[in-house]
Enzyme design. Structure first.
Site, PDB file in Angstrom:
ATOM      1  N   ASP A 283       1.724  -2.376   0.769  1.00 35.20           N
ATOM      2  CA  ASP A 283       0.205  -2.002   0.975  1.00 35.20           C
ATOM      3  C   ASP A 283      -0.510  -2.839   0.023  1.00 35.20           C
ATOM      4  O   ASP A 283      -1.347  -2.102  -0.615  1.00 35.20           O
ATOM      5  CB  ASP A 283       0.291  -0.343   0.784  1.00 35.20           C
ATOM      6  CG  ASP A 283       1.061   0.022   2.287  1.00 35.20           C
ATOM      7  OD1 ASP A 283       0.447   0.731   3.042  1.00 35.20           O
ATOM      8  OD2 ASP A 283       2.092   0.315   1.863  1.00 35.20           O
TER       9      ASP A 283
ATOM     10  N   TYR B 244      -4.189  -6.582   5.014  1.00 35.34           N
ATOM     11  CA  TYR B 244      -5.387  -5.717   5.578  1.00 35.34           C
ATOM     12  C   TYR B 244      -6.427  -6.425   6.013  1.00 35.34           C
ATOM     13  O   TYR B 244      -7.674  -5.955   6.222  1.00 35.34           O
ATOM     14  CB  TYR B 244      -5.930  -4.900   4.213  1.00 35.34           C
ATOM     15  CG  TYR B 244      -4.917  -3.750   4.131  1.00 35.34           C
ATOM     16  CD1 TYR B 244      -5.264  -2.522   4.260  1.00 35.34           C
ATOM     17  CD2 TYR B 244      -3.551  -4.237   3.362  1.00 35.34           C
ATOM     18  CE1 TYR B 244      -4.432  -1.630   4.001  1.00 35.34           C
ATOM     19  CE2 TYR B 244      -3.020  -3.093   3.107  1.00 35.34           C
ATOM     20  CZ  TYR B 244      -3.027  -1.602   3.431  1.00 35.34           C
ATOM     21  OH  TYR B 244      -2.345  -0.760   3.121  1.00 35.34           O
TER      22      TYR B 244
ATOM     23  N   ASN C  72       1.438  -0.774   9.754  1.00 35.55           N
ATOM     24  CA  ASN C  72       0.456  -0.727  11.002  1.00 35.55           C
ATOM     25  C   ASN C  72      -0.574  -1.625  10.681  1.00 35.55           C
ATOM     26  O   ASN C  72      -1.148  -1.890  11.799  1.00 35.55           O
ATOM     27  CB  ASN C  72      -0.140   0.676  10.755  1.00 35.55           C
ATOM     28  CG  ASN C  72      -0.597   1.231   9.477  1.00 35.55           C
ATOM     29  OD1 ASN C  72       0.295   1.232   8.274  1.00 35.55           O
ATOM     30  ND2 ASN C  72      -1.780   1.477   9.198  1.00 35.55           N
TER      31      ASN C  72
ATOM     32  N   HIS D 107      -0.897  10.656   5.643  1.00 36.92           N
ATOM     33  CA  HIS D 107       0.193  10.415   6.740  1.00 36.92           C
ATOM     34  C   HIS D 107       1.258  11.291   6.820  1.00 36.92           C
ATOM     35  O   HIS D 107       2.180  10.989   7.015  1.00 36.92           O
ATOM     36  CB  HIS D 107       0.657   8.951   6.416  1.00 36.92           C
ATOM     37  CG  HIS D 107      -0.590   8.057   6.315  1.00 36.92           C
ATOM     38  ND1 HIS D 107      -1.348   7.700   7.299  1.00 36.92           N
ATOM     39  CD2 HIS D 107      -0.963   7.169   5.436  1.00 36.92           C
ATOM     40  CE1 HIS D 107      -2.048   6.689   7.223  1.00 36.92           C
ATOM     41  NE2 HIS D 107      -1.858   6.240   5.981  1.00 36.92           N
TER      42      HIS D 107
ATOM     43  N   HIS E  33       3.043   2.622   3.212  1.00 40.70           N
ATOM     44  CA  HIS E  33       2.129   3.469   4.182  1.00 40.70           C
ATOM     45  C   HIS E  33       1.225   4.591   3.329  1.00 40.70           C
ATOM     46  O   HIS E  33       0.048   4.500   3.488  1.00 40.70           O
ATOM     47  CB  HIS E  33       2.926   4.069   5.137  1.00 40.70           C
ATOM     48  CG  HIS E  33       2.032   4.493   6.318  1.00 40.70           C
ATOM     49  ND1 HIS E  33       1.329   3.708   6.904  1.00 40.70           N
ATOM     50  CD2 HIS E  33       2.193   5.803   6.920  1.00 40.70           C
ATOM     51  CE1 HIS E  33       0.585   4.603   7.822  1.00 40.70           C
ATOM     52  NE2 HIS E  33       1.096   5.623   8.230  1.00 40.70           N
ATOM     53  N   VAL E  34       1.927   5.395   2.556  1.00 42.73           N
ATOM     54  CA  VAL E  34       1.275   6.333   1.900  1.00 42.73           C
ATOM     55  C   VAL E  34       0.893   5.872   0.429  1.00 42.73           C
ATOM     56  O   VAL E  34       1.891   5.259  -0.164  1.00 42.73           O
ATOM     57  CB  VAL E  34       2.194   7.856   1.497  1.00 42.73           C
ATOM     58  CG1 VAL E  34       1.331   8.650   0.559  1.00 42.73           C
ATOM     59  CG2 VAL E  34       2.445   8.462   2.619  1.00 42.73           C
ATOM     60  N   HIS E  35      -0.355   5.836   0.133  1.00 39.84           N
ATOM     61  CA  HIS E  35      -0.797   4.768  -1.056  1.00 39.84           C
ATOM     62  C   HIS E  35      -0.501   5.571  -2.396  1.00 39.84           C
ATOM     63  O   HIS E  35      -1.446   6.062  -2.943  1.00 39.84           O
ATOM     64  CB  HIS E  35      -2.280   4.524  -0.875  1.00 39.84           C
ATOM     65  CG  HIS E  35      -2.542   3.562   0.376  1.00 39.84           C
ATOM     66  ND1 HIS E  35      -3.761   3.531   0.697  1.00 39.84           N
ATOM     67  CD2 HIS E  35      -1.763   3.097   1.172  1.00 39.84           C
ATOM     68  CE1 HIS E  35      -3.769   2.563   1.826  1.00 39.84           C
ATOM     69  NE2 HIS E  35      -2.263   2.509   2.013  1.00 39.84           N
TER      70      HIS E  35
END
Length: 407
Positions: A149, A179, A214, A309, A336-338
């Protein structure tokens, strides 16, 4: 019950960044500088090119014309004894036209050897180097960096610079690269280009092992763009054929003493799908006598106590967790989870809709689950649910030592 499976590993790094979101770096910043000169190769990056670490795929972009797809390489910076011929492609996204994207497989390399390489030709060429890993061996020691991420903010830059200083030898990237999908129209492609320039200072010199997230889907029907992963698949090659995968989004490699399996959270994964059928066979092929460490990469975590999430990885967990326990996977890395979070060894494989334990229970055969999704992107940190951990380090360094793994 969450507190019963979330582990407290203490402080894994002294490095701490601000918890607040950061704006993307302006395009005219030196972090995105492109080399001067006509048709100079840019966005150079490498990844492993085969199953066992004796090949690399070298990728780059030429902005003005296709030019040469040849890579010259050798063990001396003064004498490139070998060459390999690659391929070139390009694509459109809305009204954006990409540069010419080159991918070249360089194989037949010796283990534990420094190679110098050159891309482009004549005055429009650039030089880099990389180090091959030690041979596949249970006693081979190796240092991976895990990152996810990332994005292209000032926080992203601090992550990248911190990683470069760590001395890690290969990045295991758990998804969500540029991003660029937070932009619209032609700016999507432009921000894919800027990210390629952004990571070159590391990715041109050591392999980055890619996992799709994603933010790589780029599904934008309002722009007429409905082909998932279009930009990502054109730009970032993987050695999927070497592990008999039918799709570059899931594949496996062996490196030093580790067998690494990359899964796609956003591709079909239930019974009878190509990814499911491939993973059945790949897990059977793992030889713990040669690679005692078994690592799985995915984007969406199967276990997370964060509100962000929450439970999004539950469907994949229901399908694959029992396999991970049966094959004694050592660790599953996700993004995914920051946030940063690490579990105990737990499993929830005995529950079904009519009976069984409804909560994760201690299981010595289960993996440790580690979320490393706080690379610095403009969405900021996910704080709720793991407030105690939300300011810990945003990437993780894992050194695999030779010998038997923790299982």
């Amino acid at each position: 019950m969450l507190s019963s499976w979330v582990g407290d590993a203490g402080l894994t790094s002294t490095f701490i960044r601000s918890e607040f979101p950061s704006a993307d770096i302006p395009l005219d910043n030196e972090a995105f500088a492109v080399p001067k000169g006509h048709n100079m190769p840019q966005q150079v990056h490498i990844t492993q090119g085969d199953y066992d670490g004796r090949a690399v795929i070298i990728s780059w972009v030429t902005p003005d014309e296709p030019g040469s797809s040849k890579v010259e390489f050798g063990t001396s910076e003064e004498n490139y004894s070998f060459s390999a011929e690659g391929t070139v492609t390009n694509y459109t996204f809305y009204k954006y036209n990409s540069g010419y994207i080159h991918h070249c497989l360089v194989d037949g390399l010796e283990y534990d050897t420094k190679y110098h390489y050159k891309v482009g030709n004549g005055d429009s060429s650039r030089k880099f180097w990389f180090q091959t890993p030690p041979k596949i061996n249970p006693d081979s020691s190796y240092k991976f960096g895990i990152m996810g991420d990332l994005g292209q903010t000032y926080n992203s830059l601090s992550t990248l610079e911190h990683y470069i200083q760590s001395g890690a030898q290969t990045v295991l990237f758990v998804g969500d690269l540029s991003y660029a999908d937070r932009y619209q129209y032609n700016d999507v492609g432009i921000r894919w280009d800027s990210w390629g320039c952004f990571i070159e200072k590391s990715a041109a010199f050591q392999p980055w092992i890619w996992t799709a997230g994603n933010h790589e889907i780029d599904y934008m029907p309002y722009m007429g763009e409905v082909v998932p992963f279009k930009s990502y698949l054109h730009r970032y090659a993987t050695p999927y054929l070497a592990s008999k995968s039918s799709n570059p989004l899931w594949y496996a490699i062996r490196r030093a003493s580790a067998h690494i399996i990359v899964l796609s959270s956003y591709s079909p994964f239930v019974k009878y799908t190509p990814q499911w059928m491939w993973l059945v066979e790949e897990l059977k092929s793992v030889d713990r006598e040669k690679t005692p460490w078994l690592i799985v990469l995915m984007h969406v975590p199967m276990y997370s106590s964060n509100e962000a999430h929450f439970m999004e990885g539950e469907s994949m967990r229901a399908v694959y967790e029992k396999w991970f326990v049966h094959h004694k996977v050592d660790v599953v890395f996700a993004g995914h989870v920051h946030a940063y979070e690490r579990s105990y060894r737990v499993s929830n494989i005995h529950y079904n809709v009519t009976s069984g334990v409804r909560f994760p229970v201690p299981d010595k055969a289960a993996p440790i689950y580690i979320t490393v999704g706080d690379g610095g992107n403009q969405e900021g940190l996910a704080g709720k649910g793991t407030r105690r951990r939300r300011k810990l380090n945003k990437q993780l360094f894992v050194r695999l030592h030779g010998g038997v793994s923790s299982h």
